[in-house]
Enzyme design. Structure first.
Site, PDB file in Angstrom:
ATOM      1  N   SER A 262     -92.262   6.143  70.959  1.00  0.00           N
ATOM      2  CA  SER A 262     -93.078   4.943  71.395  1.00  0.00           C
ATOM      3  C   SER A 262     -94.553   5.283  70.652  1.00  0.00           C
ATOM      4  O   SER A 262     -94.721   6.442  70.552  1.00  0.00           O
ATOM      5  CB  SER A 262     -93.145   4.862  72.705  1.00  0.00           C
ATOM      6  N   LYS A 263     -95.147   4.311  70.579  1.00  0.00           N
ATOM      7  CA  LYS A 263     -96.761   4.345  70.282  1.00  0.00           C
ATOM      8  C   LYS A 263     -97.171   5.389  71.100  1.00  0.00           C
ATOM      9  O   LYS A 263     -98.062   6.077  70.524  1.00  0.00           O
ATOM     10  CB  LYS A 263     -97.296   3.063  70.303  1.00  0.00           C
ATOM     11  N   ARG A 264     -97.001   5.475  72.540  1.00  0.00           N
ATOM     12  CA  ARG A 264     -97.585   6.376  73.178  1.00  0.00           C
ATOM     13  C   ARG A 264     -97.379   7.779  72.827  1.00  0.00           C
ATOM     14  O   ARG A 264     -98.326   8.744  73.127  1.00  0.00           O
ATOM     15  CB  ARG A 264     -97.380   6.107  74.822  1.00  0.00           C
ATOM     16  N   TYR A 274     -97.613   3.803  63.958  1.00  0.00           N
ATOM     17  CA  TYR A 274     -97.644   2.651  63.080  1.00  0.00           C
ATOM     18  C   TYR A 274     -97.639   3.020  61.668  1.00  0.00           C
ATOM     19  O   TYR A 274     -98.017   4.007  61.242  1.00  0.00           O
ATOM     20  CB  TYR A 274     -98.880   1.801  63.592  1.00  0.00           C
TER      21      TYR A 274
END
Ligand code: GLU
Length: 507
Positions: A262-264, A274
């Site tokens: 995930s982005k986290r 991203y």
């Protein structure tokens, strides 16, 4: 399904923010499949959920595909014969299909308000609208016909939900996972048309895939649980013959393999998730992307391609043409692929080495401009680049590796050599500078022979003089082969550097 069918695949992102690398991989696999089969690659913007719409996200998607070289054959900006390519612009086409499903007994009107549903959720945390409870809720299945008619005539807000069979199995052959089966009784009655008249993803994706004549759907594994709903819709709308083949791509996992990346995780572990920088318009928070971090798009694409796919050999470096020709769904793994940032950096390093100087030079020029270096010939810069490429992971590493080619060292790391310095060494370097000046050819291999020959004559040891020579040219104990450095710097510069560095060794 006929094997003659024209290959038409689509990448169907929702414009809700930055594009996760998993999203780009989905786009890539669609693209590779289309190109491999001489088919078409379509970009469709799935923006029916107005609450999640983010301004700028569509432009970001376009720029990202552009950067990666994954140019769609049909898209909102380059429409083909199946437009519009934004779902919000196709709005009017969806309701009729939802109504058709209601008329055929495959869907129903639901009049429960958002507040009522909220109440149910509070009372029952695992509340699902399904065959188990739908007759107790407010919908056209539970209400008398006249009541339903009246509510509709009064314009009472309502949704349309799919009526999932209580006891059936939906099975299909996934191109990656093989036979997959779902018990319909375990799937809830998804909303197809919202109270605002907009379709949900489930209805829109099926209607549009049909209308756009999509032949194969490559999408992330997170959509697998939705597949039975989609397949039932294809069947119940009477389009079974036209249904695409499904391929659910394995997840991209966190580096430790525990769950989806995930982005986290990127924020936490210090790497981008991203494709490109993304700034959240509301909070102003910027999330770093691979592009801005210094990844070449070729390396990014190569790295993504082998996250879950291989060509059956040990080969790891592929350019896009090779990927297109070698891509095969049989070689996509079923298991999730762990993301490894060190490996991603290795790909970039390999690609920097592989890429023609001429392609990288514009970016190098930019770095030199930023550093205030002006008027170096392109040949010189290219010569430097050839020497330090081996040491660059990112383009931005160029300055750290090569600044001494453009500016005279400001300091000299002489601490370790100074205690062993003596008059003989000073004389050696004074002599070598004047002898270098008389050399006609200035080639690394000649310089090495000459330099080593002089050391032999002097009776000193090679190790005692090589490191000081490097420090004189570079300022420190790093860099590529010292004679290669000397060749690129040029005769005059080398002699000047030796002479101006000497006092730092003797003081
Ligand atoms: N709009 C969905 C997404 O954002 C597309 C899923 C699909 O490809 O069916 O990923």
């Amino acid at each position: 399904m006929s094997s003659q069918r024209k290959v038409r695949v689509r990448f169907a992102p929702s414009p809700t923010g930055g594009l996760h690398l998993g999203g780009v991989r989905t786009a890539l696999f669609n693209y590779l499949y289309a190109r491999h089969h001489g088919g078409e690659f379509i970009l469709r913007i799935e923006d029916t959920d107005q609450t999640r719409f983010v301004p700028g996200a569509e432009e970001y998607i376009n720029e990202c595909l552009n950067w990666c070289g994954l140019t769609p054959d049909e898209s909102p900006n380059n429409p083909g014969g199946f437009g519009p390519y934004r779902q919000s612009e196709r709005k009017t086409s969806y309701r009729q299909y939802a109504e058709q499903l209601v008329n055929d007994g495959f869907a129903y009107y639901a009049f429960d308000t958002a507040e009522e549903l909220e109440e149910h959720r509070k009372e029952e945390p695992n509340f699902r609208y399904s065959h188990e409870n739908r007759l107790k809720l407010r919908n056209s299945l539970s209400l008398a016909k006249e009541d339903t008619k009246k509510l509709l005539a009064d314009g009472h807000p309502h949704t349309i939900r799919i009526k999932m069979p209580a006891d059936d199995t939906v099975a299909f052959d996934d191109m990656i996972r093989g036979r997959v089966a779902f018990e319909t009784g375990l799937v809830d009655d998804k909303v197809l048309l919202k109270a605002d008249g907009m379709p949900t993803y489930h209805l829109a994706v099926v209607v549009d895939d049909m209308a756009m004549e999509i032949s194969h759907v490559f999408r992330g594994e997170e959509w697998l649980p939705s597949a039975p709903v989609h397949i039932l819709l294809w069947e119940r709308l009477g389009w079974k013959e036209k249904m695409p083949q499904w391929a659910h791509l394995p997840l991209i996992l966190k580096p430790d393999g525990n769950g989806k990346l995930s982005k986290r995780d990127g924020d936490r572990l210090g790497f981008p998730v991203y494709a490109m920088n993304w700034t959240d318009a509301k909070t102003g928070v910027e999330t770093k992307g691979f592009r801005e971090m210094g990844f070449l798009s070729e390396a990014f694409i190569n790295m993504l391609a082998v996250l879950g796919w291989n060509d059956g050999t040990e080969q790891e470096i592929f350019n896009i043409e090779e990927l297109v020709s070698k891509f095969s769904v049989d070689r996509i793994g079923k298991a999730g692929a762990k993301f490894d940032f060190e490996k991603a950096k290795w790909f970039n390093h390999e690609w920097i080495k592989k890429t023609d100087n001429s392609e990288i030079l514009p970016q190098i020029e930019e770095i030199l401009n930023q550093q205030g270096v002006s008027s170096q010939s392109l040949d010189y810069v290219s010569g430097v680049l050839a020497l330090v490429k081996e040491r660059m992971i990112f383009i931005k590493d160029f300055w750290e590796q090569a600044s001494f080619f453009f500016t005279v060292p400001e300091s000299y790391d002489v601490e370790a050599v100074k205690p062993k310095w003596n008059e003989n060494k000073t004389t050696f370097f004074k002599n070598i500078a004047s002898e270098f000046r008389t050399m006609e050819e200035w080639i690394a291999s000649d310089l090495e022979l000459f330099f080593k020959g002089k050391i032999a004559e002097s009776g000193m040891k090679i190790g005692e003089l090589m490191m000081p020579f490097r420090i004189m040219l570079v300022g420190g104990k790093f860099g590529p082969d010292v004679f290669e450095i000397a060749e690129v710097l040029g005769k005059d510069e080398v002699c000047v550097r030796i002479e101006s560095a000497l006092p730092y060794f003797t003081q």
